[in-house]
Each structure stands twice: as C-alpha cells, then as structure tokens.
Write a protein that holds these residues in place. Structure first.
Motif, PDB file in Angstrom:
ATOM      1  N   SER A   1       0.767  -0.975   0.041  1.00 53.93           N
ATOM      2  CA  SER A   1       0.349   0.560  -0.046  1.00 53.93           C
ATOM      3  C   SER A   1       1.069   0.888  -0.196  1.00 53.93           C
ATOM      4  CB  SER A   1      -0.911   0.244   0.948  1.00 53.93           C
ATOM      5  OG  SER A   1      -1.245   1.070   1.306  1.00 53.93           O
ATOM      6  N   SER A   2       0.108   2.400  -0.325  1.00 51.75           N
ATOM      7  CA  SER A   2       0.637   3.271  -0.864  1.00 51.75           C
ATOM      8  C   SER A   2       1.077   4.593   0.791  1.00 51.75           C
ATOM      9  CB  SER A   2       1.251   4.213  -1.975  1.00 51.75           C
ATOM     10  OG  SER A   2      -0.292   4.035  -2.591  1.00 51.75           O
ATOM     11  N   GLY A   3      -0.693   4.527   1.205  1.00 50.72           N
ATOM     12  CA  GLY A   3      -1.073   5.012   2.350  1.00 50.72           C
ATOM     13  C   GLY A   3      -2.474   4.535   2.166  1.00 50.72           C
ATOM     14  N   GLN A   4      -2.778   5.561   3.525  1.00 55.16           N
ATOM     15  CA  GLN A   4      -4.704   4.898   3.807  1.00 55.16           C
ATOM     16  C   GLN A   4      -4.944   3.725   4.879  1.00 55.16           C
ATOM     17  OE1 GLN A   4      -7.133   6.703   0.375  1.00 55.16           O
ATOM     18  NE2 GLN A   4      -6.590   8.434   0.972  1.00 55.16           N
ATOM     19  N   LEU A   5      -3.740   3.403   5.385  1.00 59.56           N
ATOM     20  CA  LEU A   5      -4.062   2.097   5.238  1.00 59.56           C
ATOM     21  C   LEU A   5      -4.864   2.099   7.390  1.00 59.56           C
ATOM     22  CD1 LEU A   5      -0.462   0.608   5.725  1.00 59.56           C
ATOM     23  CD2 LEU A   5      -2.051  -0.165   3.898  1.00 59.56           C
ATOM     24  N   GLY A   6      -5.401   2.996   7.887  1.00 58.04           N
ATOM     25  CA  GLY A   6      -5.839   3.156   9.252  1.00 58.04           C
ATOM     26  C   GLY A   6      -6.996   3.311   8.319  1.00 58.04           C
ATOM     27  N   GLN A   7      -7.585   2.940   7.013  1.00 57.02           N
ATOM     28  CA  GLN A   7      -9.086   3.095   6.615  1.00 57.02           C
ATOM     29  C   GLN A   7      -9.184   1.240   6.952  1.00 57.02           C
ATOM     30  OE1 GLN A   7     -10.042   5.230   3.330  1.00 57.02           O
ATOM     31  NE2 GLN A   7      -9.324   6.719   4.168  1.00 57.02           N
ATOM     32  N   VAL A   8      -8.637   0.332   6.023  1.00 57.13           N
ATOM     33  CA  VAL A   8      -8.234  -0.360   6.620  1.00 57.13           C
ATOM     34  C   VAL A   8      -9.506  -1.340   7.914  1.00 57.13           C
ATOM     35  CG1 VAL A   8      -7.485  -3.232   5.635  1.00 57.13           C
ATOM     36  CG2 VAL A   8      -6.424  -1.560   4.674  1.00 57.13           C
ATOM     37  N   ASN A   9     -10.000  -2.020   6.774  1.00 56.78           N
ATOM     38  CA  ASN A   9     -10.479  -3.205   8.322  1.00 56.78           C
ATOM     39  C   ASN A   9     -10.968  -4.387   8.493  1.00 56.78           C
ATOM     40  OD1 ASN A   9     -12.154  -4.345   6.266  1.00 56.78           O
ATOM     41  ND2 ASN A   9     -14.259  -3.159   6.110  1.00 56.78           N
ATOM     42  N   PHE A  10     -10.026  -4.873   7.967  1.00 57.72           N
ATOM     43  CA  PHE A  10      -9.378  -6.516   8.073  1.00 57.72           C
ATOM     44  C   PHE A  10     -10.328  -7.357   7.825  1.00 57.72           C
ATOM     45  CE2 PHE A  10      -6.518  -3.640  10.095  1.00 57.72           C
ATOM     46  CZ  PHE A  10      -5.463  -4.477   9.649  1.00 57.72           C
ATOM     47  N   GLY A  11     -11.614  -7.131   7.195  1.00 63.12           N
ATOM     48  CA  GLY A  11     -12.643  -7.574   6.865  1.00 63.12           C
ATOM     49  C   GLY A  11     -13.972  -7.796   8.221  1.00 63.12           C
ATOM     50  N   LEU A  12     -13.298  -6.951   8.892  1.00 60.03           N
ATOM     51  CA  LEU A  12     -14.525  -6.428  10.082  1.00 60.03           C
ATOM     52  C   LEU A  12     -15.818  -5.605   9.474  1.00 60.03           C
ATOM     53  CD1 LEU A  12     -12.361  -6.942  12.304  1.00 60.03           C
ATOM     54  CD2 LEU A  12     -13.237  -8.455  12.216  1.00 60.03           C
ATOM     55  N   PRO A  13     -16.794  -6.281   9.855  1.00 60.59           N
ATOM     56  CA  PRO A  13     -18.032  -4.693  10.226  1.00 60.59           C
ATOM     57  C   PRO A  13     -16.748  -3.401  10.756  1.00 60.59           C
ATOM     58  CG  PRO A  13     -18.747  -5.857  11.843  1.00 60.59           C
ATOM     59  CD  PRO A  13     -17.023  -7.149  10.650  1.00 60.59           C
ATOM     60  N   VAL A  14     -17.424  -1.904   9.818  1.00 60.39           N
ATOM     61  CA  VAL A  14     -16.868  -0.657  10.308  1.00 60.39           C
ATOM     62  C   VAL A  14     -17.241  -0.487  11.916  1.00 60.39           C
ATOM     63  CG1 VAL A  14     -17.114   1.556  10.232  1.00 60.39           C
ATOM     64  CG2 VAL A  14     -17.681   0.241   7.885  1.00 60.39           C
ATOM     65  N   ALA A  15     -18.821  -0.765  12.484  1.00 60.83           N
ATOM     66  CA  ALA A  15     -18.083  -1.075  14.019  1.00 60.83           C
ATOM     67  C   ALA A  15     -17.549  -1.169  15.212  1.00 60.83           C
ATOM     68  CB  ALA A  15     -20.250  -1.035  14.330  1.00 60.83           C
ATOM     69  N   GLY A  16     -17.486  -3.291  14.509  1.00 62.79           N
ATOM     70  CA  GLY A  16     -16.217  -3.921  15.359  1.00 62.79           C
ATOM     71  C   GLY A  16     -15.007  -3.214  14.880  1.00 62.79           C
ATOM     72  N   MET A  17     -14.355  -2.255  14.262  1.00 64.89           N
ATOM     73  CA  MET A  17     -12.724  -2.141  13.436  1.00 64.89           C
ATOM     74  C   MET A  17     -12.488  -1.064  14.633  1.00 64.89           C
ATOM     75  SD  MET A  17     -10.480  -3.474  12.480  1.00 64.89           S
ATOM     76  CE  MET A  17      -8.933  -2.535  12.102  1.00 64.89           C
ATOM     77  N   ASN A  18     -14.029   0.330  14.520  1.00 62.78           N
ATOM     78  CA  ASN A  18     -13.594   1.091  14.806  1.00 62.78           C
ATOM     79  C   ASN A  18     -13.592   0.924  16.295  1.00 62.78           C
ATOM     80  OD1 ASN A  18     -13.718   2.933  12.657  1.00 62.78           O
ATOM     81  ND2 ASN A  18     -16.169   3.041  12.618  1.00 62.78           N
ATOM     82  N   ALA A  19     -14.317  -0.283  16.438  1.00 70.59           N
ATOM     83  CA  ALA A  19     -14.220  -0.218  18.791  1.00 70.59           C
ATOM     84  C   ALA A  19     -12.830  -1.094  18.070  1.00 70.59           C
ATOM     85  CB  ALA A  19     -14.698  -1.368  18.993  1.00 70.59           C
ATOM     86  N   VAL A  20     -11.789  -1.110  18.077  1.00 68.01           N
ATOM     87  CA  VAL A  20     -10.411  -1.950  17.681  1.00 68.01           C
ATOM     88  C   VAL A  20      -9.426  -1.096  17.521  1.00 68.01           C
ATOM     89  CG1 VAL A  20      -8.684  -3.299  16.836  1.00 68.01           C
ATOM     90  CG2 VAL A  20     -11.261  -4.152  17.112  1.00 68.01           C
ATOM     91  N   ARG A  21     -10.092   0.124  16.918  1.00 67.23           N
ATOM     92  CA  ARG A  21      -8.516   0.774  16.385  1.00 67.23           C
ATOM     93  C   ARG A  21      -8.800   2.245  17.796  1.00 67.23           C
ATOM     94  NH1 ARG A  21     -10.971   1.929  11.343  1.00 67.23           N
ATOM     95  NH2 ARG A  21      -9.836   0.254   9.810  1.00 67.23           N
ATOM     96  N   ARG A  22     -10.092   2.421  18.677  1.00 64.93           N
ATOM     97  CA  ARG A  22      -9.844   3.192  19.675  1.00 64.93           C
ATOM     98  C   ARG A  22      -9.544   2.381  20.840  1.00 64.93           C
ATOM     99  NH1 ARG A  22     -15.393   3.332  18.305  1.00 64.93           N
ATOM    100  NH2 ARG A  22     -16.225   1.941  20.398  1.00 64.93           N
ATOM    101  N   VAL A  23      -9.153   1.354  21.221  1.00 61.59           N
ATOM    102  CA  VAL A  23      -8.529   0.813  22.225  1.00 61.59           C
ATOM    103  C   VAL A  23      -6.722   0.343  22.262  1.00 61.59           C
ATOM    104  CG1 VAL A  23     -10.510  -0.258  23.505  1.00 61.59           C
ATOM    105  CG2 VAL A  23      -9.369  -1.438  22.069  1.00 61.59           C
ATOM    106  N   LEU A  24      -6.723  -0.055  20.737  1.00 65.50           N
ATOM    107  CA  LEU A  24      -5.377  -0.897  20.218  1.00 65.50           C
ATOM    108  C   LEU A  24      -4.232  -0.289  20.765  1.00 65.50           C
ATOM    109  CD1 LEU A  24      -4.526  -3.108  18.575  1.00 65.50           C
ATOM    110  CD2 LEU A  24      -4.826  -2.052  16.682  1.00 65.50           C
ATOM    111  N   PRO A  25      -4.275   1.037  20.132  1.00 65.97           N
ATOM    112  CA  PRO A  25      -2.402   1.827  20.708  1.00 65.97           C
ATOM    113  C   PRO A  25      -2.334   1.699  22.162  1.00 65.97           C
ATOM    114  CG  PRO A  25      -4.128   3.235  19.760  1.00 65.97           C
ATOM    115  CD  PRO A  25      -4.806   3.029  19.767  1.00 65.97           C
ATOM    116  N   GLY A  26      -3.311   2.193  22.848  1.00 68.07           N
ATOM    117  CA  GLY A  26      -3.388   1.862  24.944  1.00 68.07           C
ATOM    118  C   GLY A  26      -2.915   0.151  24.667  1.00 68.07           C
ATOM    119  N   VAL A  27      -2.972  -0.506  24.243  1.00 64.77           N
ATOM    120  CA  VAL A  27      -3.612  -1.872  24.533  1.00 64.77           C
ATOM    121  C   VAL A  27      -2.185  -2.545  24.385  1.00 64.77           C
ATOM    122  CG1 VAL A  27      -4.288  -4.961  23.833  1.00 64.77           C
ATOM    123  CG2 VAL A  27      -5.805  -2.754  24.227  1.00 64.77           C
TER     124      VAL A  27
END
Length: 413
Positions: free
Chosen positions: A227-253
């Motif tokens: 990829s050349s960028g915008q990797l923060g938008q990848v949802n890894f095959g998850l529904p958007v709501a689920g991936m947004n929840a993961v992104r919120r806690v992932l840095p701290g985890v």
C-alpha cells in the motif's frame, strides 16, 4: 460465525485485555491476538475450527518443525549497518554456472542469459527473508539476489534507536535501512527491487529519500501485496463498527503489551493453537492451502516479539508514500496482489497502479496476503516477466516449456 459477531468478538477481546492487564491468561490471549493482527489477523478464533483440524495442524507442525524445507535456503551472509548503528542481516545468492541452473534459466527466461542485475527482496511485517522461499528456490544460481531481514526481525538486531532511545519506528527509517543493505550487498550495477507488504512500503520510502539511486541504478520494481497509504481505513474484513472499536483501544493495548513482553510471550506460546486458524485466514485465501505452508507462516509470525509488534504498528497509520511512486514512473513495474487480501486489500494495489499507468497490475484470484507462498508459481511467472522487461534478459524469448501463463491479470496486465 457471522461477520458482525466476529467483529464484536474482536472488539470485546481487545477491551478485556485493556481492563485486565494483570491476568496472565487474558494477557496471553491478547498477545496472541495482537501478534496475529499485526501480521494480518484481527478476529474470529472460531475460524480455526472451521478451517484446520487439530490433528492435521499438529501433524504439519511436527513435520515442519522437525525437518521442513521451508525457510531452509541460505546464502552468503553479510551485515549492513543502519544510520543508527543497527546491524542488518542479509544474504546474497550469486549466479552459478552448471547444468541445473542452465535448465532453470531456460524455463524462466528462455534462451537468453540474464544481464548482471541484483534483485533485492524486502519482506513484510512480522515476517523474514524466508517468506520469499519459493521465489528464492526458483532464482538461486540464476540471478544475483539479496535477501535481508528488516530491523528487529529474524536475524537482524533490534533497532538501536528503539531499544536505547525509545524512538518510534518509521517507514522512512526502513527506507534508509534498505539503502544501507544495498550499499553493503550491491554497491554497483543495476537493481531490481521487490517488496512485499511492509517491504513494498520500505521500497517506496527508499525512492522518496534517494531518488537519484532509483534514477541511476534501478531497472525494475515489484510491489507485492502492499500500500502507498491510507492503511488506517483498512477494516481487515470486519464490520465498520467492530473495527472502529478495535482502533479506539488498540494503541493503549499495544503499549501495555509491549511493556510486559515476557508475560505476553508466554501467553502467545500457550495459545498458539487457538489462533492458528486466525493466522491462516488473514494470510491465505484458499481453504486447502498446504498445512505445512500455513505452519511455516505461523512460525515466522510467532518469532516476532510482541514488543517489536508494538513498536512497528503505529508506523503504518502514518505511512503515506503515494507521491514517492512518481520515481518509478519510467521503470518497468509489477504491482501484484491477492484479490482476497484482507490486510492490504487489492484496492490499494489498484490505487498504486492508477499512479503508475504503465505498470503491470496483476490481481491473483483466490489469493490472500501471503500470495507469494499461496500462489508461488503465479508470482514467479510475473517476476520473471519483470526481469525480462527490466533488461535482465534482453528479449522475451521463451522456451517451449516455460512460456505458459498462470493466474489472472487485472487492468494494465
């Protein structure tokens, strides 16, 4: 398991880790989960039961761990030094002249001998130079090649800036690391650069910082599953709501896991079987992938320490090298991806190809992120053609037994 329940399970698992960092078992499960996510996995432990039976997986593990050939190919070792002093391990495969190499050269390139290029292979996140096993087997002795381990991965040393100064890893740093490897292992002559996933990003960072090297020495580029960028938008095959929840806690985890690496590593080892199916889903698309190859991918991912996973992960959100692609505009370029890649989706490869309209775009059917292991014959066929177009072989004269085409091309192919 439905997609929505998979996403909810992933978000709940990560949240549980943040709330109970003192629990060995939960920290261990989290370590496995985050390690898998870093290599391209994000959810669904029940997938393991649907894809690979425990008996088959155990058999593959015993066979591969005992004497499996994958990852066993070795070249002449060398060490390069990054600008912060980090020792970077590389291996060189030289051209050899014997009947076996001659036969393989004819199958790959026809009757013309390759010109003296050096092909430099850069691997992806949580992997190693061994991820190019099949391509290495096909090219060894035929074309001069360099394989290297990115900093803090496999045989290379931990990043000095990260270990001693707490500096964040950046894709730009990886580009400078690649320059150090080239200076040490291939200081002169034409180059073909091949990068998978993070290795492709490393190649873009090299071009961004050293455009004169690209202009003066590089004669071909292959960007595989990257990829050349915008990797923060990848949802890894998850529904958007689920991936947004993961992104919120992932840095701290990740910070918490990186700070208790020893504990988490014990948990990752204890739960390796549990997450084998998750690794398989996010590495491969085919349900019938050879269990030994799946285990080979597991071994590389398992070998990446959780604190290294934590160090590298933030760099991907910041990665933006779309403008750097202009330095490849006048070169033969191969852009290849699996059409079912959940980690760096094929749309990212299509975006690269849009900026490089003369590039060959190949979308491999029924292929995931580890396309070079899952469909090695397709990848090698396209790499051979790139070497022809790059001048590694003066003309595309094919032997009768080597001119077949496998796989499928997308636009520009």
């Amino acid at each position: 398991m439905s997609e929505s329940s998979t996403g909810a399970a992933a978000a709940e698992a990560v949240t549980d880790v943040a709330a109970a960092a003192g629990s060995w078992r939960r920290a261990g499960v989290a370590g496995a989960a985050i390690g898998v996510l870093a290599a391209g996995a994000a959810a669904g432990v029940a997938i393991e039961r649907l894809t690979v039976g425990r008996g088959m997986r155990k058999k593959a593990r015993l066979a591969l761990d005992a004497s499996g050939p994958y990852g066993s190919l070795r070249g002449m070792p060398g060490t390069a030094y990054a600008d912060d002093g980090t020792e970077l391990s590389y291996e060189v495969e030289e051209v050899e002249a014997d009947s076996d190499q001659a036969a393989r050269r004819r199958r790959l390139f026809g009757r013309r001998a390759p010109a003296p290029v050096t092909v430099v292979f850069s691997h992806g996140y949580c992997l190693s130079q061994d991820s190019w096993h099949f391509q290495r087997a096909a090219l060894r002795g035929v074309v001069r090649a360099v394989y290297w381990d990115q900093r803090s991965h496999a045989r290379s040393a931990r990043g000095v800036d990260q270990l001693e100064r707490g500096a964040p890893v950046s894709i730009d740093q990886l580009g400078r690391d690649l320059k150090a490897v080239i200076d040490a292992a291939a200081p002169e002559g034409p180059l073909v650069l091949v990068g998978h996933s993070m290795g492709g990003m490393t190649t873009m960072a090299l071009a961004d910082q050293f455009p004169e090297l690209i202009r003066e020495r590089v004669v071909g580029v292959a960007l595989v599953g990257t990829s050349s960028g915008q990797l923060g938008q990848v949802n890894f095959g998850l529904p958007v709501a689920g991936m947004n929840a993961v992104r919120r806690v992932l840095p701290g985890v990740l910070r918490a896991l990186g700070s208790q690496a020893e504990l988490v590593e014990k948990g990752r080892r204890a739960t390796a079987d549990l997450f084998a199916g998750v690794i398989k889903r996010y590495s491969f698309s085919r349900r019938d992938v050879d269990p030994a190859i799946a285990r080979f991918a597991e071994r590389m991912i398992e070998a990446t320490p959780i604190d290294v996973v934590a160090e590298f992960y933030p760099a991907f959100a910041e990665h933006d090298k779309a403008e750097a692609l202009k330095h490849f505009a006048d070169l033969p370029v191969l852009v290849l991806a699996g059409d079912k890649d959940l980690v760096t989706p094929s749309e990212h490869s299509e975006a690269i190809a849009q900026r490089l309209p003369d590039a060959e775009l190949v979308l491999v059917p029924d292929a995931g992120h580890m396309v070079m292991l899952e469909h090695p014959e397709v990848v090698m066929d396209r790499l051979a053609d790139l070497l022809v177009r790059a001048g590694a072989v003066p003309a595309a004269v094919r032997a009768a037994d080597g001119g077949s085409r496998t796989g499928s091309k997308g636009a520009g192919g």
